[in-house]
Design an enzyme around this catalytic site. Structure first.
Site, PDB file in Angstrom:
ATOM      1  N   ARG A  28       0.837  -1.204   0.000  1.00 59.35           N
ATOM      2  CA  ARG A  28       0.000   0.000   0.000  1.00 59.35           C
ATOM      3  C   ARG A  28       0.869   1.251   0.000  1.00 59.35           C
ATOM      4  O   ARG A  28       0.548   2.239  -0.651  1.00 59.35           O
ATOM      5  CB  ARG A  28      -0.916   0.009   1.221  1.00 59.35           C
ATOM      6  CG  ARG A  28      -1.835   1.237   1.252  1.00 59.35           C
ATOM      7  CD  ARG A  28      -2.593   1.369   2.540  1.00 59.35           C
ATOM      8  NE  ARG A  28      -3.534   0.288   2.731  1.00 59.35           N
ATOM      9  CZ  ARG A  28      -4.285   0.156   3.821  1.00 59.35           C
ATOM     10  NH1 ARG A  28      -4.174   1.026   4.804  1.00 59.35           N
ATOM     11  NH2 ARG A  28      -5.134  -0.851   3.939  1.00 59.35           N
ATOM     12  N   ASN A  53     -14.134  12.762   1.148  1.00 54.36           N
ATOM     13  CA  ASN A  53     -14.698  11.496   0.683  1.00 54.36           C
ATOM     14  C   ASN A  53     -16.212  11.558   0.825  1.00 54.36           C
ATOM     15  O   ASN A  53     -16.735  12.182   1.752  1.00 54.36           O
ATOM     16  CB  ASN A  53     -14.154  10.331   1.508  1.00 54.36           C
ATOM     17  CG  ASN A  53     -14.676   8.989   1.027  1.00 54.36           C
ATOM     18  OD1 ASN A  53     -14.618   8.682  -0.160  1.00 54.36           O
ATOM     19  ND2 ASN A  53     -15.181   8.182   1.942  1.00 54.36           N
ATOM     20  N   HIS A  69     -19.582   9.114   1.283  1.00 49.75           N
ATOM     21  CA  HIS A  69     -19.913   7.756   1.725  1.00 49.75           C
ATOM     22  C   HIS A  69     -21.425   7.579   1.754  1.00 49.75           C
ATOM     23  O   HIS A  69     -22.142   8.452   2.265  1.00 49.75           O
ATOM     24  CB  HIS A  69     -19.336   7.494   3.122  1.00 49.75           C
ATOM     25  CG  HIS A  69     -19.577   6.106   3.605  1.00 49.75           C
ATOM     26  ND1 HIS A  69     -18.882   5.013   3.122  1.00 49.75           N
ATOM     27  CD2 HIS A  69     -20.466   5.617   4.519  1.00 49.75           C
ATOM     28  CE1 HIS A  69     -19.327   3.916   3.715  1.00 49.75           C
ATOM     29  NE2 HIS A  69     -20.275   4.258   4.570  1.00 49.75           N
ATOM     30  N   ASP A  83      -9.115  10.998   7.269  1.00 50.44           N
ATOM     31  CA  ASP A  83      -7.992  10.848   8.194  1.00 50.44           C
ATOM     32  C   ASP A  83      -7.422   9.441   8.050  1.00 50.44           C
ATOM     33  O   ASP A  83      -7.681   8.757   7.058  1.00 50.44           O
ATOM     34  CB  ASP A  83      -8.405  11.178   9.637  1.00 50.44           C
ATOM     35  CG  ASP A  83      -9.451  10.226  10.210  1.00 50.44           C
ATOM     36  OD1 ASP A  83      -9.732   9.180   9.577  1.00 50.44           O
ATOM     37  OD2 ASP A  83      -9.990  10.522  11.293  1.00 50.44           O
TER      38      ASP A  83
END
Length: 202
Positions: A63, A105, A107, A139
């Protein structure tokens, strides 16, 4: 104002389209990045004359390796703000730190309920009467950062995952551009876990 925006995508890009169509956010989008070469979102970007690139994960890469490749692509374009619009990869701490309080983001649930994938399915399985949409700053934890905007969506008795998803998307397409405008205009102020929004014009 004046920040160059990157939108990270993985799929068809309906939220990207809503961002491109916004009169404030759209002109600021300088780069669209997908982890999937065949994502239709890339087509949407190119049709608007926005640079669109693929940063696929290399086999065996960590990652951290992927975050570095992604970060390099954004830095090369002078990106200041990042919008995650259906990006199906978790960005790591180094990436978050590089764009601290400058990553949004969207959601498809009222966080902290139903984080992670398949949020509409989770809502239906749980039997809730309301779900909704959350736009939050990113975060180090998944679907966890300070909440900017939320809006509920009623779960109807005969809803299935597809019908609920369509109504949730309608809200996403309104809420995400609005939150992105607030971020672009410098009207978001984070204090602990709370986000204060400068008063909007009527």
């Amino acid at each position: 104002m004046g920040d160059r925006v990157a939108v990270l995508v993985s799929g068809s890009g309906t939220n990207l389209q809503a961002l491109l169509d916004d009169p404030v956010v759209g002109p600021s989008i300088a780069l669209v990045v997908s982890d999937r070469p065949g994502a239709f979102a890339l087509v949407r970007a190119r049709e608007r004359g926005v640079r669109a690139v693929t940063v696929p994960p290399d086999e065996g890469a960590t990652r951290e390796d992927y975050d570095r490749a992604l970060l390099d692509a954004l830095v090369a374009e002078g990106i200041g703000l990042v919008l995650l619009a259906g990006f199906m990869r978790i960005v790591g701490s180094a990436f978050v730190e590089a764009f601290a309080q400058r990553i949004l983001n969207v959601h498809p649930a009222l966080l902290p309920s139903f984080p992670g994938t398949h949020a509409e399915r989770q809502a239906l399985d749980y039997g809730v009467r309301f779900t909704g949409v959350t736009v939050h700053l990113v975060d180090d934890e998944v679907d966890h950062g300070p909440i900017v905007l939320q809006e509920p969506v009623v779960v109807l008795p005969d809803d299935d995952e597809d019908s609920l998803h369509r109504r949730v998307q309608e809200v996403e397409h309104r809420l995400f551009p609005r939150a992105a405008r607030l971020l672009l205009e410098g009207r978001l102020h984070v204090v602990g876990r709370k986000v204060r929004i400068d008063e909007e014009e009527p």
